[in-house]
Design a protein around this motif. Structure first.
Motif, PDB file in Angstrom:
ATOM      1  N   LEU A 832     -59.187 -18.061 -18.606  1.00 36.38           N
ATOM      2  CA  LEU A 832     -58.415 -17.773 -19.817  1.00 36.38           C
ATOM      3  C   LEU A 832     -57.622 -16.481 -19.615  1.00 36.38           C
ATOM      4  O   LEU A 832     -58.081 -15.553 -18.968  1.00 36.38           O
ATOM      5  N   GLU A 833     -56.448 -16.447 -20.200  1.00 38.63           N
ATOM      6  CA  GLU A 833     -55.554 -15.324 -19.940  1.00 38.63           C
ATOM      7  C   GLU A 833     -54.791 -15.004 -21.220  1.00 38.63           C
ATOM      8  O   GLU A 833     -54.362 -15.908 -21.936  1.00 38.63           O
ATOM      9  N   VAL A 834     -54.597 -13.741 -21.517  1.00 36.01           N
ATOM     10  CA  VAL A 834     -53.775 -13.362 -22.656  1.00 36.01           C
ATOM     11  C   VAL A 834     -52.333 -13.312 -22.170  1.00 36.01           C
ATOM     12  O   VAL A 834     -52.014 -12.612 -21.220  1.00 36.01           O
ATOM     13  N   GLN A 835     -51.467 -14.109 -22.803  1.00 39.34           N
ATOM     14  CA  GLN A 835     -50.077 -14.185 -22.371  1.00 39.34           C
ATOM     15  C   GLN A 835     -49.262 -13.071 -23.025  1.00 39.34           C
ATOM     16  O   GLN A 835     -49.732 -12.407 -23.939  1.00 39.34           O
ATOM     17  N   TYR A 836     -48.033 -12.932 -22.566  1.00 46.75           N
ATOM     18  CA  TYR A 836     -47.196 -11.878 -23.125  1.00 46.75           C
ATOM     19  C   TYR A 836     -46.890 -12.105 -24.604  1.00 46.75           C
ATOM     20  O   TYR A 836     -46.594 -11.170 -25.328  1.00 46.75           O
ATOM     21  N   ASP A 837     -46.954 -13.367 -25.074  1.00 44.22           N
ATOM     22  CA  ASP A 837     -46.694 -13.598 -26.499  1.00 44.22           C
ATOM     23  C   ASP A 837     -47.958 -13.390 -27.336  1.00 44.22           C
ATOM     24  O   ASP A 837     -47.972 -13.679 -28.528  1.00 44.22           O
ATOM     25  N   GLY A 838     -49.028 -12.901 -26.716  1.00 43.82           N
ATOM     26  CA  GLY A 838     -50.240 -12.593 -27.460  1.00 43.82           C
ATOM     27  C   GLY A 838     -51.204 -13.756 -27.573  1.00 43.82           C
ATOM     28  O   GLY A 838     -52.324 -13.592 -28.050  1.00 43.82           O
ATOM     29  N   SER A 839     -50.795 -14.953 -27.130  1.00 48.34           N
ATOM     30  CA  SER A 839     -51.698 -16.090 -27.230  1.00 48.34           C
ATOM     31  C   SER A 839     -52.637 -16.111 -26.037  1.00 48.34           C
ATOM     32  O   SER A 839     -52.334 -15.585 -24.982  1.00 48.34           O
ATOM     33  N   GLY A 845     -51.787 -24.106 -19.682  1.00 45.09           N
ATOM     34  CA  GLY A 845     -50.906 -23.656 -20.745  1.00 45.09           C
ATOM     35  C   GLY A 845     -51.372 -24.119 -22.104  1.00 45.09           C
ATOM     36  O   GLY A 845     -50.673 -23.942 -23.096  1.00 45.09           O
ATOM     37  N   VAL A 846     -52.554 -24.743 -22.153  1.00 42.66           N
ATOM     38  CA  VAL A 846     -53.097 -25.171 -23.435  1.00 42.66           C
ATOM     39  C   VAL A 846     -53.608 -23.942 -24.187  1.00 42.66           C
ATOM     40  O   VAL A 846     -54.313 -23.105 -23.620  1.00 42.66           O
ATOM     41  N   ILE A 847     -53.220 -23.855 -25.439  1.00 44.86           N
ATOM     42  CA  ILE A 847     -53.559 -22.664 -26.220  1.00 44.86           C
ATOM     43  C   ILE A 847     -55.013 -22.708 -26.678  1.00 44.86           C
ATOM     44  O   ILE A 847     -55.496 -23.733 -27.148  1.00 44.86           O
ATOM     45  N   VAL A 848     -55.710 -21.616 -26.525  1.00 44.64           N
ATOM     46  CA  VAL A 848     -57.092 -21.517 -26.974  1.00 44.64           C
ATOM     47  C   VAL A 848     -57.150 -20.727 -28.275  1.00 44.64           C
ATOM     48  O   VAL A 848     -57.841 -21.067 -29.214  1.00 44.64           O
ATOM     49  N   GLN A 849     -56.382 -19.633 -28.296  1.00 49.11           N
ATOM     50  CA  GLN A 849     -56.331 -18.813 -29.488  1.00 49.11           C
ATOM     51  C   GLN A 849     -54.862 -18.412 -29.662  1.00 49.11           C
ATOM     52  O   GLN A 849     -54.210 -18.025 -28.696  1.00 49.11           O
ATOM     53  N   PHE A 850     -54.341 -18.538 -30.884  1.00 46.68           N
ATOM     54  CA  PHE A 850     -52.902 -18.309 -31.065  1.00 46.68           C
ATOM     55  C   PHE A 850     -52.551 -16.834 -30.977  1.00 46.68           C
ATOM     56  O   PHE A 850     -51.462 -16.449 -30.628  1.00 46.68           O
ATOM     57  N   LYS A 851     -53.508 -15.995 -31.337  1.00 44.24           N
ATOM     58  CA  LYS A 851     -53.312 -14.562 -31.191  1.00 44.24           C
ATOM     59  C   LYS A 851     -54.637 -13.991 -30.706  1.00 44.24           C
ATOM     60  O   LYS A 851     -55.677 -14.284 -31.280  1.00 44.24           O
TER      61      LYS A 851
END
Lengths: 883, 78
Positions: A832-839, A845-851
């Motif tokens: 799991l990785e925190v992306q630059y958009d905060g997700s 690329g499946v989102i786990v947490q939106f923020k």
């Protein structure tokens, strides 16, 4: 040179990986030879043709050439051979799926026991799962579950018999044992479409391939033999196992050709099955492991891959590395927290590559001139043709002459080089941090004791590892992300994880509490290691006119200007109404503009995990100021503690006679209370607590009474020891130990418990023969009246040992359990990785947490998620309090 | 037996089916396809109650300890 036959190293992209079963045809196709003899070498020590060491399988002896590819040992990757099995044998690894298929397939016509419509339905479900990127496991399990339900075949109306599976690999249908040949025949007749419904691809994985008719023989490079000093050859475990297989295979063949009775044939078949089973996995339940002559179980294929030391965890995920060092750690408070002391002998062995350019040519020449012996020198030079040359006294002059831009030298470590420093178990990111090295004499790594908490290190013999970074990029990354000062604040709770411990706390506590008269000499001595130019105005003058300073002033010198904090100290008595700055115990810290006005510095101010002052300094003045502050206060504290002196001995546990008597009376009272309770219980006058039985109630009441008594005696001891006692100082300031420890040493050890209850185990109706049967009294169930100082009586000592043992067992169990839990968590979360958009996303690329954390906040940058910071900003700008 | 709405239960956060326009904004904001959103089964009691269909996206407004309210979007699957 050898460049010609080397494969060019063009990076290649892996398009896809396909898994399937290997078919007998493929095995034969990739095989370079059939293996027919169990012998390995002839009398001259030359590999026998069509034996297990056949030269076509690759070479391991230097000097020989591979008969398949012509390359020498080390270059030849090895080639597979094969053994033709006389009769089919089940592959153990497939028993589970074999059983499922066998039960879902008609015993006569081999069709999957499902109606056409259902098959279509399942196929559709499977393709949908695939489209969604889900695993098909659930659907396939349903297929088998459904198919097993049918009692008769929907196609040929044959009645289906129950098939029993017996470990390790026997299938019994209605009392008759199915031979691998029979199973194979059934599987061969399954249609391609049915195989697809069962979730397999008939092109790459047909079920009958799970039953072996031909066995691939791994190349010799996979199972190299070693030559012992005596000249004797010792074969690999796999070779041993293969020898067994070939022998039995041959015997089987001979017996069958000779027309031996069915019974003997069956026995041999079973034996062949046993050898193949243990060849694949020597730890199958229900199968005795194959052993070496010495009695050691053989390490066969599964054992090579499985577990901590296996191929995956031992050789691929984790390996031994170069450019690393390990030794014992010891403390050095004069180092910065960003530094690590490295023994000169390690610094001389480890190197950093430096490219020679015209600008550093002279410097590099100097390194080479110094060579290996004079620190800092160079150990190797790498020529522009990438050849590594060791620097020796003999070739030094020659190298010096030839040295030119384009070469690289491997120079020894010197002060200021950045390295990674690590202590196992590496449970969080602060277990590996970057330090700058300081080359020091002696043989241990030195570190500032303030960085012990993140590593969880102490100096009772702990060893730590150091890794030297080899590239400019890695050094830059390490100094920006991993340096100790960047990790003062822990993302776990947003507070400092690095901070004062033990002596730092007691030192500053002694320095800053109440009035201290510090002469000019002492003041300068305390602050000499801090970069200070001038002393502040003295607090006052003694009668003889000598100026004096106090501890608060001295401490203020290392605080950054512009720091404002207020908080209750560790020594706070938690009064009903806090008088804040007017606290009569000096337990409310007020710092204004970097000046300690009120209060005592203790664990709450500078301690690891707590340190409010440290927290503020890092958050408001940056990590460099934070590191500087830690460096300064560790040095000041060490000098501070030496200024006053702090020691502890047996006599510090002495309490006056009156206090002793008081404690004895209090304990006697408690015993009387207990016997009153017991009396009431026996007379059935005791009232049960809600939801408890009477027996439970009395136990609880007794525990309560005795617990209170112990605490009271502790309070009495604490009172009589006074605030000047060194143990009390340490406990109150939070440096080390607690009031409970003190109580146990000086007053009363208290109740010993097993699983939170009084000790009950032992003889019938009593714990020890020293007591009456059914005695419910305090001393009969593990209440220790004595203190460690006074000494325990024999029964107390015994009970104490019982309680102590439980503690040991608990820690042992807990560490192993939490270790495994940690491993599972890491495996689940590591991608799991925190992306630059905060997700927060996983690799697809499946989102786990939106923020991240739902609020997108980095906890190390927030003030414990409280609006305090804003209040202070408003106050410092407008001068008004915000409510 | 009286029926009650699952949404009235305090432990169930607010769910609603998103209209395509809103969904488009969300998908462009995160630069994702529907399939990359967290999923919810049509058979999930709350999805049944909303009458969601596979292909819909459900917006969930959860109470959050850290942020007060947190938005989640879940793609309805079979």
């Amino acid at each position: 040179m050898q460049m010609d036959n080397m494969v060019p190293s063009i990076p290649k992209r892996i398009g896809a990986i396909k898994f399937g079963l290997i078919s007998p045809r493929e095995v034969r196709k990739m095989s370079v030879t059939s293996i027919i003899t169990a012998d390995t070498y002839d009398d001259d020590g030359y590999p026998i043709d069509m034996g297990l060491m056949d030269l076509r399988l690759g070479v391991i002896d230097p000097g020989l050439k591979c008969k398949s590819c012509g390359s020498r040992a080390g270059e030849c990757p090895g080639h597979f051979g094969h053994i033709e099995l006389v009769a089919p044998v089940i592959h153990v690894g497939f028993n589970k799926i074999l059983r499922k298929i066998l039960r879902s397939v008609c015993c006569k016509c081999s069709s999957l026991l499902l109606e056409e419509g259902k098959k279509r339905d399942f196929l559709e479900q499977l393709s949908r799962q695939k489209d969604m990127g889900h695993l098909p496991d659930d659907v396939i399990n349903n297929v088998f579950k459904e198919a097993r339900k049918s009692k008769t075949c929907p196609y040929c109306n044959e009645e289906q018999l129950d098939i029993k599976f017996e470990k390790p690999s026997e299938y019994i249908e209605n009392g008759h044992k199915l031979t691998p040949t029979e199973i194979r025949d059934r599987f061969e007749n399954i249609s391609d479409d049915d195989i697809r419904v069962m979730g397999m691809n008939p092109d790459t994985a047909r079920p009958e391939w799970m039953i072996l008719t031909v066995l691939p023989v791994p190349p010799v490079t996979v199972r190299p033999s070693i030559t012992l000093e005596s000249g004797q050859r010792s074969e690999d475990d796999l070779t041993h196992k293969l020898v067994d297989i070939i022998r039995i295979n041959q015997r089987f063949q001979e017996n069958r050709d000779a027309g031996a009775p069915q019974l003997i044939i069956e026995d041999l078949w079973e034996l062949l099955q046993y050898h193949l089973t243990t060849y694949f996995d020597n730890e199958v339940s229900g199968v005795p492991p194959a052993r070496h002559r010495s009695g050691r179980p053989l390490k066969t294929l599964t054992q090579r891959l499985k577990g901590k030391e296996g191929r995956f965890r031992g050789s691929l995920s984790g390996k031994r590395v170069n450019f690393s060092a390990r030794t014992v750690v010891s403390p050095d408070p004069n180092l910065s927290i960003n530094e690590v002391g490295v023994p000169i002998s390690i610094a001389q062995h480890m190197t950093i590559p430096v490219r020679v350019i015209s600008k550093n040519l002279d410097l590099m020449r100097e390194y080479v001139r110094r060579g290996r012996e004079v620190h800092p020198g160079a150990n190797y030079v790498i020529r522009d043709d990438e050849r590594r040359i060791k620097v020796t006294d003999i070739n030094k002059e020659e190298l010096l002459e030839k040295l030119e831009p384009g070469w690289t030298i491997e120079r020894q470590l010197q002060d200021g080089d950045i390295v990674l420093f690590n202590r196992q178990p590496s449970l969080h990111k602060m277990s590996i941090m970057a330090h700058r090295i300081k080359v020091l004499p002696n043989k241990t790594f030195k570190l500032n004791p303030a960085v012990c908490p993140p590593y969880n290190a102490d100096f009772d013999g702990d060893e730590m590892n150091m890794h030297v970074l080899q590239t400019e990029e890695s050094r830059a990354e390490a100094s920006i992300l991993m340096q100790v000062q960047e990790n003062i604040l822990s993302p776990r709770f947003g507070g400092p994880i690095i901070g004062g411990i033990h002596d730092h706390i007691s030192g500053l506590f002694l320095l800053t509490r109440t009035q201290n008269f510090i002469s000019k000499n002492d003041a300068l001595e305390l602050l000499r290691k801090s970069e200070l130019r001038e002393l502040p105005e003295p607090r006052g003058h003694l009668e003889d006119g000598e100026p004096y300073w106090d501890g608060k002033q001295i401490f203020s010198q290392i605080l950054p200007k512009g720091l404002y904090v207020e908080f209750p100290a560790q020594v706070c008595f938690k009064c009903d109404t806090c008088k804040k700055g007017d606290c009569e115990y000096d337990a409310y810290v007020v710092i204004e503009d970097g000046e300690l006005i009120k209060g005592t510095i203790d664990e709450q101010a500078i301690g690891a995990f707590k340190g409010r002052v440290l927290d503020k300094v890092v958050k408001e003045f940056g990590t460099t100021a934070g590191a500087q502050f830690v460096d300064d206060f560790t040095r000041l504290a060490i000098r501070g503690v030496m200024h006053t002196g702090l020691s502890f001995g047996i006599s510090d546990e002495d309490i006056p006679l009156e206090a002793k008597e008081g404690i004895a009376i209090r304990l006697q009272d408690a015993e009387n209370e207990v016997s009153e309770l017991v009396q009431a219980y026996e007379n059935k006058e005791l009232e049960a607590l809600p939801g408890r039985t009477l027996a439970e109630t009395i136990e609880m009441r007794i525990m309560q009474t005795l617990g209170k008594a112990r605490d009271d005696t502790g309070g009495m001891a604490d009172q009589s020891l006074g605030l000047e006692n060194s143990a009390v100082i340490m406990a109150r300031s939070g440096a080390r130990g607690s009031i409970l420890n003190l109580t146990q040493m000086a007053a009363c050890v208290g109740q010993q418990a097993v699983r939170g209850e009084r000790i009950r185990r032992g003889y019938a109706d009593r714990t020890l023969p020293h007591f009456d049967k059914g005695d419910l009294g305090a001393d009969a169930h593990g209440f220790v009246k004595a203190s460690y100082k006074s000494g325990l009586n024999p029964t107390e000592y015994f009970f104490h040992a019982i309680g102590g043992r439980e503690g040991l067992v608990d820690t042992a169990v807990r560490t192993s359990q939490s270790g495994y839990l940690q491993r599972r968590l890491v495996n689940a979360l590591q991608d799991l990785e925190v992306q630059y958009d905060g997700s927060v996303r996983e690799t697809r690329g499946v989102i786990v947490q939106f923020k991240y954390g739902e609020d997108g906040i980095d906890s190390t940058k927030s003030d414990y998620s409280k609006p305090e910071a804003i209040h202070r900003v408003v106050r410092s700008v407008t001068g008004k309090e915000v409510v | 037996m009286s029926k009650f709405s699952l949404l009235d239960h305090e432990l169930i956060p607010h769910h609603e089916i998103m209209d395509e326009d809103d969904l488009k904004t969300v998908l462009t904001h995160y630069n994702v396809e529907r399939e990359q959103l967290p999923k919810i089964k049509v058979t999930d009691p709350i999805a049944l109650e909303l009458g969601a269909e596979p292909g819909n996206v459900v917006k969930v407004i959860r109470k959050s300890q850290t942020a007060g309210e947190a938005l989640y979007y879940r793609y309805v699957i079979e």
